[in-house]
Scaffold this motif. Structure first.
Motif, PDB file in Angstrom:
ATOM      1  N   GLU A  24      -7.444  -0.721  -2.070  1.00 38.46           N
ATOM      2  CA  GLU A  24      -8.594   0.024  -2.742  1.00 38.46           C
ATOM      3  C   GLU A  24      -8.369  -0.583  -4.040  1.00 38.46           C
ATOM      4  OE1 GLU A  24      -6.327   1.991  -0.956  1.00 38.46           O
ATOM      5  OE2 GLU A  24      -7.608   3.301   0.223  1.00 38.46           O
ATOM      6  N   ARG A  25      -7.218  -0.795  -4.787  1.00 45.35           N
ATOM      7  CA  ARG A  25      -6.999  -1.335  -6.062  1.00 45.35           C
ATOM      8  C   ARG A  25      -5.884  -2.267  -6.078  1.00 45.35           C
ATOM      9  NH1 ARG A  25      -9.519   2.215 -10.669  1.00 45.35           N
ATOM     10  NH2 ARG A  25     -11.339   2.497  -9.439  1.00 45.35           N
TER      11      ARG A  25
ATOM     12  N   ILE B 133      -3.131  -1.541  -8.904  1.00 41.13           N
ATOM     13  CA  ILE B 133      -2.095  -0.634  -8.422  1.00 41.13           C
ATOM     14  C   ILE B 133      -1.163  -1.036  -7.470  1.00 41.13           C
ATOM     15  CG2 ILE B 133      -1.507   1.760  -7.160  1.00 41.13           C
ATOM     16  CD1 ILE B 133      -4.463   2.394  -8.474  1.00 41.13           C
TER      17      ILE B 133
ATOM     18  N   LEU C  18      -1.604  11.732   1.074  1.00 42.87           N
ATOM     19  CA  LEU C  18      -2.365  10.426   0.594  1.00 42.87           C
ATOM     20  C   LEU C  18      -3.640  10.193   1.281  1.00 42.87           C
ATOM     21  CD1 LEU C  18       0.527   7.984   0.800  1.00 42.87           C
ATOM     22  CD2 LEU C  18      -1.000   8.597  -1.397  1.00 42.87           C
ATOM     23  N   ASP C  19      -3.661  10.513   2.780  1.00 51.49           N
ATOM     24  CA  ASP C  19      -4.911  10.494   3.714  1.00 51.49           C
ATOM     25  C   ASP C  19      -5.929  11.379   3.246  1.00 51.49           C
ATOM     26  OD1 ASP C  19      -3.508   8.359   5.364  1.00 51.49           O
ATOM     27  OD2 ASP C  19      -2.850   9.895   6.751  1.00 51.49           O
TER      28      ASP C  19
ATOM     29  N   GLY D  43      -8.027  10.215   0.384  1.00 50.68           N
ATOM     30  CA  GLY D  43      -8.985   9.162   0.766  1.00 50.68           C
ATOM     31  C   GLY D  43      -8.092   7.689   0.387  1.00 50.68           C
ATOM     32  N   VAL D  44      -6.668   7.869   0.536  1.00 50.15           N
ATOM     33  CA  VAL D  44      -6.080   6.446   0.137  1.00 50.15           C
ATOM     34  C   VAL D  44      -5.686   6.028   1.536  1.00 50.15           C
ATOM     35  CG1 VAL D  44      -3.838   5.833  -0.526  1.00 50.15           C
ATOM     36  CG2 VAL D  44      -5.256   7.412  -2.086  1.00 50.15           C
TER      37      VAL D  44
ATOM     38  N   TYR E 220      -1.201   1.240   1.621  1.00 50.09           N
ATOM     39  CA  TYR E 220      -0.697   1.601   0.089  1.00 50.09           C
ATOM     40  C   TYR E 220       0.969   1.622   0.087  1.00 50.09           C
ATOM     41  CZ  TYR E 220       0.671   4.242  -3.957  1.00 50.09           C
ATOM     42  OH  TYR E 220       1.273   4.703  -5.211  1.00 50.09           O
TER      43      TYR E 220
END
Lengths: 233, 254
Positions: free
Chosen positions: A9-10, A13, A107-108, A111-112, A117
């Motif tokens: 996602e990022r 991070i 986390l799930d 929406g991660v 991650y």
């Protein structure tokens, strides 16, 4: 696995997490690697020297045998088996505890992509850092043999150094590093799989942690054979 | 608003959730009650997408969650705040980092803006001075409050809480209940709370759903809960002598 390797996602991070994981999985293992490697090299040198009692065999072979044993097998394989125990159990128990305490669920729900991650930074950091550990191990293993030669007088230091320089093949270093990359991937993915899929409580975390270590150790041995067959023969 | 239509969920052939249909309204606290093992937590985990139901549909403001692709589901999940029974705080992060986490993952705010928002959330749950601690260094009640602060960091549209009062003393439980109520009103969230705590139900529930043996057995408000003649619900709510006496007093009062 598809989830782990999906686009993060990022990246910002993930970069931070990769550095943190390098510290946790790699830097924290340096002490163990240093200690093990010096003693491994010292013992190999000592054993080879005491077994070479034929006056027709040059003592420089002790250095040669020490170097080859360390570069080809002890540094990449033996050390990876030890790292499978240290790093593998740490990964499996960390993820397992996160699973049973619902941190992964948290986390799930946010929406991660929890698999990506949590696991991808570990995989990347192991792939980057384990080869460094193995190179350190190679150097210190050879240094361990040097210390034995210099300290015990069991063989002449010049003979040892001649052996170290004898018929050196750079490909053997590449071979060791290729093996290390495979082993790094095996240790992180197998242990992470067992940790991530824990069901139950703390007992299950312990069981899966053991499964992770055993599973990755077996795969390391199998891949060690296969890669040797493919790369050296 | 969230609508559940005929949700069924089984594990290894054992049907746990049986055809549950319900509506959770915006700006209201819906509390799901029921015995241990009645399927409340399974139901809420189906609603938030941790379990995939065998059949049925879950509509988030008209969008069927189960029919959406991963990207669309992620968008809905970003609007969900969840408070877990064991708080589920990330133990490798400080309290402040825990609250900042959703902001870091899903916003482009600067670090100082994120810290300001995280501190605002911690202020709301009245633990502003604990930001530097790790979750393990805080009490159970504080952990629940930190989890609430994390859940509201992104100003969620839907707020879920699984047994938010479990393991808490009555006073702290009231603090948590009040916080959930305040947040529901302030952010106009659709709030769903799974609980055993009848104090909490009588205190903050706008709507109560009773789950019995996996099925929706009863639905109503606090007033109708007091007056109900539903046998299974009465057995659950008025299990203690104290609650039985309280009911008699209340009915006399009415």
């Amino acid at each position: 696995m598809r989830q782990v390797l999906s686009k993060p996602e990022r990246w910002r991070i993930y970069r931070v997490r990769i550095i943190i994981e390098m510290d946790k999985l790699g830097v924290s293992s340096i002490g163990l690697v240093v200690l093990l490697s010096i003693f491994m090299g010292a013992v190999i040198c000592l054993q080879t020297a005491t077994n070479l009692d034929n006056p027709l065999v040059p003592m420089s072979l002790v250095g040669y045998a020490t170097r080859e044993s360390i570069i080809l097998e002890l540094a990449p394989t033996m050390l990876s088996l030890i790292l499978a125990g240290k790093v593998g159990s740490s990964i499996a128990s960390e993820l397992g505890t996160m699973r049973v305490t619902e941190q992964i669920d948290a986390l799930d729900i946010m929406g991660v992509n929890s698999a990506s991650y949590l696991i991808l930074p570990k995989l990347i950091s192991a792939l980057i850092f384990f080869p460094f550990l193995i190179i350190i191990s190679m150097c210190l293993g050879i240094f361990g043999g040097y210390l034995v030669s210099a300290g015990t007088g069991i063989l002449d230091l010049q003979d040892y150094m001649d052996g170290i320089h004898m018929e050196f093949k750079v490909f053997h270093i590449y071979y060791a590093l290729i093996k290390t990359l495979f082993f790094a991937a095996i240790i992180t993915t197998v242990s992470a799989y067992y940790g991530y899929t824990v069901r139950g409580g703390s007992l299950a975390v312990g069981k899966n942690s053991t499964k992770g270590v055993v599973g990755s150790s077996i795969l390391i041995l199998i891949f060690n054979y296969l890669l040797t067959q493919i790369l050296l023969i | 608003m969230i609508e559940l239509k005929d949700i069924n969920k089984s594990f290894e052939g054992n049907l746990i959730t049986k055809g549950v249909s319900a509506t959770f309204e915006k700006g209201k606290v819906t509390q799901i009650i029921g015995k241990s093992g009645s399927g409340k937590s399974v139901l809420i985990k189906c609603v938030i997408g941790l379990y995939a139901p065998d059949s049925g549909s879950i509509l988030y403001d008209g969008q069927d969650y189960l029919e959406l692709d991963n990207a669309a589901r992620t968008e809905i999940r970003k609007k969900i705040g969840m408070l877990f029974q064991a708080s589920a705080l990330f133990d490798s992060m400080t309290v402040l980092e825990n609250v900042m986490f959703p902001l870091t993952m899903f916003t482009d705010r600067s670090k100082s803006e994120m810290m300001d928002r995280a501190n605002e959330c911690l202020q709301k749950v009245k633990i502003i001075d604990k930001g530097h601690l790790y979750p393990a260094e805080t009490s159970g009640g504080m952990q629940k409050r930190i989890a609430i602060a994390r859940a509201i960091a992104l100003e969620p549209e839907y707020l879920f809480a699984d047994e938010p009062n479990s393991g808490l003393d009555p006073q702290t439980a009231i603090v948590i209940d009040n916080l959930l109520q305040e947040i529901t009103q302030e952010y106009n969230t659709t709030t769903v709370v799974v609980t055993h705590d009848m104090n909490s139900v009588m205190e903050v529930a706008d709507k109560i759903i009773f789950i019995h043996e996996g099925a929706k057995w009863w639905e109503g408000d606090r007033q109708s809960l007091i007056q109900t003649n539903n046998k299974e619900l009465q057995e659950f709510v008025y299990a203690s002598k104290f609650m039985k006496r309280l009911r008699e007093t209340l009915i006399k009062g009415i």
